[in-house]
Scaffold this active site. Sequence first.
Site, mmCIF file in Angstrom:
data_model
loop_
_atom_site.group_PDB
_atom_site.id
_atom_site.type_symbol
_atom_site.label_atom_id
_atom_site.label_comp_id
_atom_site.label_asym_id
_atom_site.label_seq_id
_atom_site.Cartn_x
_atom_site.Cartn_y
_atom_site.Cartn_z
ATOM 1 N N HIS A 1 2.777 0.505 -9.160
ATOM 2 C CA HIS A 1 2.666 1.922 -9.497
ATOM 3 C C HIS A 1 1.968 2.043 -10.837
ATOM 4 C CE1 HIS A 1 3.827 6.098 -10.279
ATOM 5 N NE2 HIS A 1 3.960 6.172 -8.965
ATOM 6 N N GLU B 1 6.874 4.721 -1.602
ATOM 7 C CA GLU B 1 6.327 4.688 -0.240
ATOM 8 C C GLU B 1 7.020 3.661 0.644
ATOM 9 O OE1 GLU B 1 4.811 7.113 0.280
ATOM 10 O OE2 GLU B 1 2.919 7.420 -0.745
HETATM 11 N N1 ACO Z 1 -0.217 -5.720 -4.358
HETATM 12 C C1 ACO Z 1 -0.879 -6.704 -4.995
HETATM 13 N N2 ACO Z 1 -1.420 -6.588 -6.211
HETATM 14 C C2 ACO Z 1 -1.285 -5.409 -6.812
HETATM 15 C C3 ACO Z 1 -0.608 -4.327 -6.220
HETATM 16 C C4 ACO Z 1 -0.057 -4.517 -4.939
HETATM 17 N N3 ACO Z 1 0.588 -3.544 -4.304
HETATM 18 N N4 ACO Z 1 -0.636 -3.272 -7.059
HETATM 19 C C5 ACO Z 1 -1.314 -3.666 -8.146
HETATM 20 N N5 ACO Z 1 -1.702 -4.963 -7.996
HETATM 21 C C6 ACO Z 1 -2.416 -5.778 -8.965
HETATM 22 C C7 ACO Z 1 -3.927 -5.570 -8.884
HETATM 23 O O1 ACO Z 1 -4.526 -6.442 -7.960
HETATM 24 C C8 ACO Z 1 -4.341 -5.859 -10.303
HETATM 25 O O2 ACO Z 1 -4.331 -7.254 -10.480
HETATM 26 P P1 ACO Z 1 -5.564 -7.989 -11.232
HETATM 27 O O3 ACO Z 1 -5.614 -7.367 -12.590
HETATM 28 O O4 ACO Z 1 -5.163 -9.413 -11.197
HETATM 29 O O5 ACO Z 1 -6.779 -7.665 -10.430
HETATM 30 C C9 ACO Z 1 -3.178 -5.310 -11.133
HETATM 31 O O6 ACO Z 1 -2.032 -5.368 -10.276
HETATM 32 C C10 ACO Z 1 -3.380 -3.893 -11.621
HETATM 33 O O7 ACO Z 1 -3.837 -3.113 -10.516
HETATM 34 P P2 ACO Z 1 -4.514 -1.678 -10.659
HETATM 35 O O8 ACO Z 1 -5.094 -1.305 -9.341
HETATM 36 O O9 ACO Z 1 -5.385 -1.636 -11.864
HETATM 37 O O10 ACO Z 1 -3.252 -0.814 -11.001
HETATM 38 P P3 ACO Z 1 -3.125 0.731 -10.764
HETATM 39 O O11 ACO Z 1 -2.191 1.236 -11.800
HETATM 40 O O12 ACO Z 1 -4.442 1.389 -10.674
HETATM 41 O O13 ACO Z 1 -2.464 0.726 -9.312
HETATM 42 C C11 ACO Z 1 -1.537 1.430 -7.308
HETATM 43 C C12 ACO Z 1 -1.492 1.554 -8.841
HETATM 44 C C13 ACO Z 1 -2.870 1.993 -6.834
HETATM 45 C C14 ACO Z 1 -0.404 2.245 -6.711
HETATM 46 C C15 ACO Z 1 -1.413 -0.052 -6.888
HETATM 47 O O14 ACO Z 1 -0.217 -0.605 -7.375
HETATM 48 C C16 ACO Z 1 -1.529 -0.260 -5.383
HETATM 49 O O15 ACO Z 1 -2.663 -0.374 -4.872
HETATM 50 N N6 ACO Z 1 -0.369 -0.350 -4.644
HETATM 51 C C17 ACO Z 1 -0.420 -0.481 -3.209
HETATM 52 C C18 ACO Z 1 -0.644 0.885 -2.551
HETATM 53 C C19 ACO Z 1 0.593 1.764 -2.666
HETATM 54 O O16 ACO Z 1 1.728 1.326 -2.481
HETATM 55 N N7 ACO Z 1 0.326 3.058 -2.959
HETATM 56 C C20 ACO Z 1 1.375 4.078 -3.115
HETATM 57 C C21 ACO Z 1 1.600 4.347 -4.575
HETATM 58 S S1 ACO Z 1 2.952 5.427 -4.854
HETATM 59 C C22 ACO Z 1 2.336 7.008 -4.675
HETATM 60 O O17 ACO Z 1 1.184 7.272 -4.897
HETATM 61 C C23 ACO Z 1 3.214 8.096 -4.232
#
Ligand code: ACO
Length: 338
Positions: A227, A281
């Site tokens: 998140h 989620e």
């Molecule tokens: N699985 C694996 N790796 C992840 C995940 C995940 N679910 N979430 C973040 N990471 C990793 C990324 O790969 C990145 O790693 P790196 O720096 O080695 O490349 C690091 O964590 C940071 O990721 P960002 O995308 O920069 O983080 P951001 O704050 O933008 O992401 C997000 C938030 C989009 C929700 C992300 O955690 C994600 O994609 N989760 C999966 C989708 C999901 O569950 N969405 C629902 C969110 S809740 C809502 O909106 C109501």
Amino acid sequence: MSGLEGVVVADTRLSKVDGARGCLLIAGLPVEEFASSSFEAAAARLLEEPLDLGKARVRVDGLLRPLYSQLQDRKPIEGLRLGLSALPSDSSPSEIVAAFPVILGALRHGCELTSPDPELGQVEDLLRLYWRQTPSKAKVEGLSAYLATVSDHGMNASTFTARVVASTKAERLDAVISALGALKGPLHGGAPGPVLDLLDELSLASNIEQRLTAKLMAGERLMGFGHRVYKTRDPRAEVLRGALEKQESSERLKLAQRVEQSAVAVLAKVKPGRALHTNVEFYTAVLLDQLGFERDLFTPLFATGRVLGWLAHYQEQTDEGRLIRPSARYVGSEPALA
Ligand code: ACO
């Protein structure tokens, strides 16, 4: 700042997200307490006025009925967008909120949709319109808890979208339809369907941790984890897990709990320092599945709750805000100097 992370764009009284401690206040109440409100009470707290949803459902049904044959068998999120777009531009908050259960019912039943019952609560009527039977008290409570839990959550992408549209002085229906577009994406409200796909896949795996590790090594994201704001467990995940425990017990819930434990451990190992925990989620998917909804209805149901937040932010922005108009740094080419 990439992704506007950490940038404060508004003052709000609607919700407070404490990502470090994993706490959420909605309209001044801890989410654990707010989640036990009826839909009508949650709406009244957020919008600071009671909505007359029963009568509004009947009015919206009359307005939209000619469209029902076109709604049936569409992808639900597209049907919802189409149905909302057919409302009058100057629809009131009650009409917009009341349109959701009516449109969801029409997506399933088309012209055969039975009429809304103005005497019922919004959630009971939603379940009755959709399933064509009187819902159990447990189902009404489960869906009410879900809708209140997701009704508002700080400056998330769809709420920000609603505020940007509000800041241009467009109408509230425009803000809601635009916000729905932002909610649809898999990084925001489109995640719970894929969470169930993940659970389906893992139900066949002989070793859950190994399969999750392989997915991460292949660069996949685990849906339902991570998140932007919470660096600990999303408090809404806990509320929804509690709501699930009041439903009939299911194999899916037992599997989800095993997967959650493994995923958090594997994420900590493969992505150290990233603080990736369960988000809302994950249990949304399990709860809505348990309530019997197909996975392509999950995002429309999310919107059915979040519309309260969008409308409340619309009002707050309209009352207090200025046009939102940030800047971009130009990095393109320039004409050659003569
Ligand atoms: N699985 C694996 N790796 C992840 C995940 C995940 N679910 N979430 C973040 N990471 C990793 C990324 O790969 C990145 O790693 P790196 O720096 O080695 O490349 C690091 O964590 C940071 O990721 P960002 O995308 O920069 O983080 P951001 O704050 O933008 O992401 C997000 C938030 C989009 C929700 C992300 O955690 C994600 O994609 N989760 C999966 C989708 C999901 O569950 N969405 C629902 C969110 S809740 C809502 O909106 C109501």
